[in-house]
Design a protein around this motif. Structure first.
Motif, PDB file in Angstrom:
ATOM      1  N   ARG A   1     -15.562  32.604  -3.866  1.00 13.71           N
ATOM      2  CA  ARG A   1     -14.295  33.274  -3.596  1.00 13.71           C
ATOM      3  C   ARG A   1     -14.494  34.744  -3.952  1.00 13.71           C
ATOM      4  O   ARG A   1     -14.980  35.078  -5.038  1.00 13.71           O
ATOM      5  CB  ARG A   1     -13.169  32.680  -4.442  1.00 13.71           C
TER       6      ARG A   1
ATOM      7  N   LEU B   1      -1.213  30.519  -0.910  1.00 10.98           N
ATOM      8  CA  LEU B   1      -2.291  30.232  -1.842  1.00 10.98           C
ATOM      9  C   LEU B   1      -1.639  29.758  -3.126  1.00 10.98           C
ATOM     10  O   LEU B   1      -0.812  30.466  -3.713  1.00 10.98           O
ATOM     11  CB  LEU B   1      -3.134  31.486  -2.116  1.00 10.98           C
TER      12      LEU B   1
ATOM     13  N   LYS C   1      -2.563  28.638  -6.830  1.00 15.84           N
ATOM     14  CA  LYS C   1      -3.619  28.586  -7.833  1.00 15.84           C
ATOM     15  C   LYS C   1      -3.114  27.806  -9.043  1.00 15.84           C
ATOM     16  O   LYS C   1      -2.101  28.154  -9.637  1.00 15.84           O
ATOM     17  CB  LYS C   1      -4.023  29.993  -8.262  1.00 15.84           C
ATOM     18  N   GLN C   2      -3.821  26.741  -9.373  1.00 13.93           N
ATOM     19  CA  GLN C   2      -3.446  25.886 -10.489  1.00 13.93           C
ATOM     20  C   GLN C   2      -4.494  26.027 -11.590  1.00 13.93           C
ATOM     21  O   GLN C   2      -5.679  25.807 -11.361  1.00 13.93           O
ATOM     22  CB  GLN C   2      -3.356  24.432 -10.031  1.00 13.93           C
ATOM     23  N   THR C   3      -4.061  26.404 -12.785  1.00 14.64           N
ATOM     24  CA  THR C   3      -4.942  26.485 -13.938  1.00 14.64           C
ATOM     25  C   THR C   3      -4.566  25.373 -14.910  1.00 14.64           C
ATOM     26  O   THR C   3      -3.429  25.295 -15.357  1.00 14.64           O
ATOM     27  CB  THR C   3      -4.810  27.851 -14.648  1.00 14.64           C
TER      28      THR C   3
ATOM     29  N   CYS D   1      -8.841  22.932  -0.182  1.00 13.39           N
ATOM     30  CA  CYS D   1      -8.828  22.937  -1.651  1.00 13.39           C
ATOM     31  C   CYS D   1     -10.219  23.222  -2.184  1.00 13.39           C
ATOM     32  O   CYS D   1     -11.212  22.659  -1.702  1.00 13.39           O
ATOM     33  CB  CYS D   1      -8.321  21.580  -2.158  1.00 13.39           C
TER      34      CYS D   1
ATOM     35  N   THR E   1     -12.882  26.085  -9.020  1.00 16.63           N
ATOM     36  CA  THR E   1     -13.761  27.087  -9.615  1.00 16.63           C
ATOM     37  C   THR E   1     -14.921  26.395 -10.310  1.00 16.63           C
ATOM     38  O   THR E   1     -14.735  25.395 -11.005  1.00 16.63           O
ATOM     39  CB  THR E   1     -12.989  27.944 -10.634  1.00 16.63           C
TER      40      THR E   1
ATOM     41  N   GLU F   1      -9.747  25.321 -12.770  1.00 15.54           N
ATOM     42  CA  GLU F   1      -8.911  26.048 -11.807  1.00 15.54           C
ATOM     43  C   GLU F   1      -9.091  25.458 -10.418  1.00 15.54           C
ATOM     44  O   GLU F   1     -10.211  25.283  -9.952  1.00 15.54           O
ATOM     45  CB  GLU F   1      -9.283  27.531 -11.783  1.00 15.54           C
TER      46      GLU F   1
ATOM     47  N   MET G   1      -7.713  25.934  -6.364  1.00 18.35           N
ATOM     48  CA  MET G   1      -6.960  26.790  -5.453  1.00 18.35           C
ATOM     49  C   MET G   1      -6.768  26.048  -4.139  1.00 18.35           C
ATOM     50  O   MET G   1      -7.678  25.407  -3.627  1.00 18.35           O
ATOM     51  CB  MET G   1      -7.643  28.138  -5.237  1.00 18.35           C
TER      52      MET G   1
END
Length: 229
Positions: A32, A138, A140-142, A176, A179, A186, A188
């Protein structure tokens, strides 16, 4: 549409590193790339972004999986498959000379992550093509490790991915990536979304799970022509 996103974005996340050898060489070269145009006197933001667009379209030995423009901000987001490591300079040299801020993050497919957990999914279960969609988001899940044990995380993740497989097979579309790092995990997600559904969707997605969620509206870079948005 939000059934899929709810399933994806309420995943609890497993505190594990990615074992070497699980993925082929091409997976190890997924990145990314976040490009931000900092404020500069006399900068023509539209012209600069169109130059990035032209540069991306002309890359060799780098497969552009996704290229997006963040709506309302001078930011471009790319997901690249770097087919040859020596191909980086054609992009990085250009960006450096322009004075852009660049962040590069290695990623891999969520389908590979699910299979690592023992879920029987095909490698292309998550849609890899969103070019025809005008309105996108987008998400983004942390995910942060709380009080669950590793086996508890494993089981919860398996259950959520298994549910998502059914939702995707029902015709809902999304892409999907995870990271490539151990903690925090993470994820995304890119998905089509009509702007009128944004407010309701954010409300639904902010569930009781232990994660931080960030929603951003984006558009395909191919469709970017500048002007007010």
């Amino acid at each position: 549409m939000f059934m899929l996103l709810i399933g994806l974005l309420t995943l609890s996340c497993l505190p594990r590193s990615v074992p070497c050898g699980c993925f082929d060489d091409r997976d190890a070269l997924l990145y990314r790339v976040d490009i931000t145009l900092p404020p500069k006197e006399g900068r023509d933001e539209t012209a600069d972004i169109l130059q990035i667009k032209a540069k991306v379209e002309g890359l060799t030995d780098i497969k552009v999986i996704f290229s997006f423009k963040e709506i309302g901000n001078p930011k471009v987001l790319l997901v690249l498959n770097l087919e040859k490591a020596c191909s980086w300079p054609q992009l990085t040299t250009f960006l450096s000379r322009k004075g852009y801020e660049v962040k590069t993050t290695p990623v891999y497919r969520c389908s590979d992550y699910a299979r690592e957990l023992g879920v029987n999914v095909s490698r292309d279960i998550y849609e890899m093509s969103l070019e025809d969609d005008e309105h996108l988001l987008l998400a983004k899940q942390t995910c942060h490790v709380k009080d669950l044990t590793t086996p508890e995380f494993d089981e919860k993740m398996r259950q959520m991915f298994e549910r998502d497989v059914g939702i995707v097979k029902a015709g809902h579309r999304a892409a999907c990536f995870r990271t490539l790092a151990s903690l925090p995990v993470e994820l995304m997600h890119f998905a089509p979304l009509g702007p009128q559904k944004m407010e309701a969707g954010v409300s639904i997605l902010r569930g009781p799970e232990t994660f931080d969620l960030e929603i951003t509206r984006i558009q395909n870079l191919d469709s970017y022509v500048g002007g007010c948005q």
